[in-house]
Each structure stands twice: as structure tokens, then as C-alpha cells.
Write a protein that holds these residues in place. Structure first.
Motif, short mmCIF file in Angstrom:
data_model
loop_
_atom_site.label_atom_id
_atom_site.label_comp_id
_atom_site.label_asym_id
_atom_site.label_seq_id
_atom_site.Cartn_x
_atom_site.Cartn_y
_atom_site.Cartn_z
N VAL A 2 0.83 -1.20 0.00
CA VAL A 2 0.00 0.00 0.00
C VAL A 2 0.87 1.26 0.00
O VAL A 2 0.62 2.20 -0.75
N ILE A 3 1.90 1.26 0.84
CA ILE A 3 2.78 2.44 0.92
C ILE A 3 3.53 2.64 -0.40
O ILE A 3 3.66 3.76 -0.89
N HIS A 4 4.02 1.56 -0.98
CA HIS A 4 4.72 1.67 -2.27
C HIS A 4 3.80 2.24 -3.34
O HIS A 4 4.21 3.07 -4.15
N ARG A 5 2.51 1.82 -3.34
CA ARG A 5 1.58 2.33 -4.34
C ARG A 5 1.31 3.82 -4.13
O ARG A 5 1.16 4.56 -5.11
N ALA A 6 1.26 4.25 -2.89
CA ALA A 6 1.08 5.67 -2.62
C ALA A 6 2.29 6.47 -3.12
O ALA A 6 2.13 7.53 -3.74
N LEU A 7 3.48 5.96 -2.86
CA LEU A 7 4.69 6.64 -3.33
C LEU A 7 4.75 6.65 -4.86
O LEU A 7 5.11 7.66 -5.47
N ASP A 8 4.37 5.53 -5.48
CA ASP A 8 4.36 5.47 -6.94
C ASP A 8 3.40 6.49 -7.53
O ASP A 8 3.62 6.99 -8.64
N ALA A 9 2.31 6.77 -6.79
CA ALA A 9 1.30 7.72 -7.27
C ALA A 9 1.70 9.18 -7.00
O ALA A 9 0.94 10.09 -7.36
N GLY A 10 2.84 9.39 -6.36
CA GLY A 10 3.32 10.74 -6.14
C GLY A 10 2.99 11.35 -4.80
O GLY A 10 3.23 12.55 -4.58
N TYR A 11 2.43 10.56 -3.87
CA TYR A 11 2.14 11.09 -2.54
C TYR A 11 3.46 11.38 -1.82
O TYR A 11 4.42 10.61 -1.92
N GLU A 12 3.47 12.50 -1.08
CA GLU A 12 4.71 12.95 -0.44
C GLU A 12 4.80 12.43 0.99
O GLU A 12 4.00 12.80 1.85
N PRO A 13 5.79 11.58 1.28
CA PRO A 13 5.92 11.02 2.62
C PRO A 13 6.51 12.02 3.61
O PRO A 13 7.28 12.91 3.23
N VAL A 14 6.15 11.85 4.89
CA VAL A 14 6.66 12.69 5.96
C VAL A 14 7.57 11.89 6.89
O VAL A 14 8.66 12.33 7.24
N GLY A 58 3.03 -4.11 10.49
CA GLY A 58 4.16 -3.57 11.23
C GLY A 58 4.72 -2.27 10.71
O GLY A 58 5.76 -1.81 11.20
N VAL A 59 4.07 -1.63 9.73
CA VAL A 59 4.63 -0.40 9.15
C VAL A 59 3.51 0.60 8.90
O VAL A 59 2.48 0.27 8.31
N LEU A 60 3.72 1.85 9.33
CA LEU A 60 2.82 2.97 8.99
C LEU A 60 3.65 4.09 8.37
O LEU A 60 4.80 4.31 8.77
N CYS A 61 3.05 4.79 7.41
CA CYS A 61 3.73 5.94 6.81
C CYS A 61 2.80 7.14 6.85
O CYS A 61 1.64 7.04 6.45
N ALA A 62 3.29 8.25 7.36
CA ALA A 62 2.54 9.51 7.32
C ALA A 62 2.87 10.23 6.01
O ALA A 62 4.05 10.33 5.64
N MET A 63 1.83 10.70 5.32
CA MET A 63 2.02 11.37 4.05
C MET A 63 1.18 12.65 3.99
O MET A 63 0.17 12.75 4.67
N LYS A 64 1.63 13.58 3.20
CA LYS A 64 0.88 14.82 3.02
C LYS A 64 -0.33 14.55 2.12
O LYS A 64 -0.25 13.83 1.14
N ARG A 65 -1.45 15.14 2.51
CA ARG A 65 -2.69 14.97 1.73
C ARG A 65 -2.68 15.97 0.58
O ARG A 65 -2.60 17.18 0.78
N PRO A 66 -2.79 15.48 -0.66
CA PRO A 66 -2.80 16.40 -1.80
C PRO A 66 -4.14 17.11 -1.92
O PRO A 66 -5.16 16.65 -1.40
N ALA A 67 -4.15 18.24 -2.60
CA ALA A 67 -5.41 18.94 -2.88
C ALA A 67 -6.26 18.09 -3.82
O ALA A 67 -5.74 17.45 -4.73
N LEU A 68 -7.56 18.08 -3.58
CA LEU A 68 -8.45 17.29 -4.43
C LEU A 68 -8.61 17.96 -5.79
O LEU A 68 -8.75 19.18 -5.88
N PRO A 69 -8.62 17.16 -6.86
CA PRO A 69 -8.89 17.73 -8.19
C PRO A 69 -10.37 18.08 -8.32
O PRO A 69 -11.20 17.70 -7.49
N THR A 70 -10.71 18.78 -9.38
CA THR A 70 -12.11 19.09 -9.65
C THR A 70 -12.80 17.87 -10.25
O THR A 70 -12.16 16.96 -10.79
N VAL A 71 -14.12 17.88 -10.17
CA VAL A 71 -14.90 16.81 -10.81
C VAL A 71 -14.63 16.81 -12.31
O VAL A 71 -14.49 15.76 -12.94
N GLU A 72 -14.54 17.99 -12.90
CA GLU A 72 -14.30 18.10 -14.34
C GLU A 72 -12.97 17.46 -14.73
O GLU A 72 -12.88 16.75 -15.74
#
Length: 233
Positions: A2-14, A58-72
């Protein structure tokens, strides 16, 4: 995973929090990937005391929440979207996202009262697909759904299909549904299902035919059936 997929998607880890035994085990590749970011560690009993639950992996990662895109933006190239109305169980939200990813939904839209897909359990149950499937909120306040949100879907060229049991429901394999160029599949809350106003505003009311006297499926199970049957051909 799950954490690897978040990083692959560009989420910024803290920072990373892990059981001590995993530093040179299953967390080692994550630690290498995170570089100089802080890594906090302790034994499992202390971590459970701190977090309030057992860390199964056994592992948790804190990440910054990105701004939500528009519906459009989310729907720009989409032909099939799922709309989740007031679904509050994070396990159901995570399972629906996993089905959406696997069964060719292009995006997920959440009404204002729907559970947060980035809630820890939702992200885990989804196996990280909440970081892969484009999603956003359709309305920021409960007064903006269903009227304003449904109007927005129509303006974007979508026909709407409410998954609900009613006398006016058509079967999920109805040819007209399968032939729609752009379709929004709307799923309702666990207890009461979709609001009457939502059903009334939809182009179709759709049911999954049942046998043996079963009247309905869990919303996560129903979503998988609907996504597969109504996928874009």
C-alpha cells in the motif's frame, strides 16, 4: 504494498513508523526508498499502545494529503464513473475502490457525507488502489447533493444509473445501459440505500437479479457485480 503504491502515485511522505524487527526486514526497501526522512521504531506492544490497534504489517507511513482535483478534471476522459452516496464504512469504501480499479471504472466520485478514502482502513482494504483510481468529492456540503451534483454529471455528458430495488428498476444487463457512451453508477449507503431524491433524478434505476429469496447484496459486493456488467465495451 500500500505504501509503495502511494509513493508510486506521487504522494509525499513525511515519516515512517515501524516495528523494530522490520527495519532490516519487510520495511528495509521502504527505508531505502525514503532516503533521509525520519524513521521511528519501537516494539509491537508499544506501537499498539500508541496507535490503539495492532499493526498487522508492522509499518505505517505519514504522508501529506494532496489537494483534491475538480470533478471536471477527474471525469475529463472518463466513460464509466462510480458515485458513492453516503457510504460510511471504510471497509466498504476500500473494497469498492479495489473493485473499481480491477473492473475498469475510470474514476470514483464521493458525495459530501461519504467516508474518506484516505482513512487508514479504507486505504489498507483497497490494497492501495485509493492511490491509483482518480477520485474527488462531488460537492463540499451535504446541500450540494443530489441536485447540484446530478446536474454537474449531466453537464459532463453522463447518464446516471441508480443501483436500487424498485418497481421501476431495469435489469443490470439491459442493452440500453450497456450502450451508453458515458455512465455514472450510483451506489447508496449501507443501511437505507440511495435517497429517494437521488433515485428520482437518475436516468435509470438498476437492479441485480436475485435468487433464493435474497433481496440485496452488501454494497461492496453489489459494486463489483455492477462494475463488471456495466464496464465500457
Amino acid at each position: 504494498k500500500v505504501i509503495h503504491r502511494a509513493l508510486d502515485a506521487g504522494y509525499e511522505p513525511v515519516s515512517l513508523l515501524t516495528e523494530r524487527k522490520h527495519i532490516e526486514g519487510q520495511a528495509s526497501d521502504l527505508i531505502d526508498r525514503l532516503g533521509d526522512l525520519p524513521v521511528y521504531t519501537a516494539d509491537s506492544a508499544l506501537l499498539e499502545n500508541l496507535t490503539g490497534y495492532s499493526l498487522h504489517r508492522g509499518v505505517l507511513c505519514a504522508m501529506k494529503r494532496p489537494a483534491l482535483p475538480t470533478v471536471e478534471a477527474v471525469c475529463k476522459h472518463a466513460r464509466r464513473v462510480a458515485v458513492l452516496e453516503g457510504i460510511v464504512d471504510p471497509t466498504n469504501v476500500g473494497a469498492i475502490f479495489r473493485s473499481a480499479a480491477a473492473l475498469q471504472m475510470d474514476a470514483v466520485l464521493l458525495t459530501p457525507t461519504c467516508c474518506d478514502p484516505l482513512y487508514r482502513r479504507a486505504a489498507r482494504v483497497s490494497m492501495g488502489t485509493v492511490f491509483q483510481v482518480p477520485w474527488t468529492r462531488i460537492g463540499q456540503h451535504h446541500t450540494q447533493w443530489p441536485d447540484k451534483g446530478m446536474a454537474q454529471l449531466r453537464d459532463l455528458g453522463f447518464k446516471t444509473a441508480a443501483l436500487a430495488l424498485s418497481d421501476n428498476s431495469v435489469s443490470i444487463d439491459h442493452p440500453a445501459l450497456l450502450n451508453e457512451e458515458k455512465l455514472a453508477v450510483i451506489l447508496g449507503t449501507e443501511g437505507d440505500g440511495l435517497a429517494n431524491a437521488t433515485i428520482a433524478g437518475c436516468d435509470y434505476t438498476v437492479k441485480i437479479p436475485m435468487a433464493h429469496g435474497v433481496d440485496s447484496l452488501n454494497v461492496a459486493a453489489a459494486s463489483a457485480v455492477a462494475f463488471w456488467e456495466l464496464r465500457a465495451r
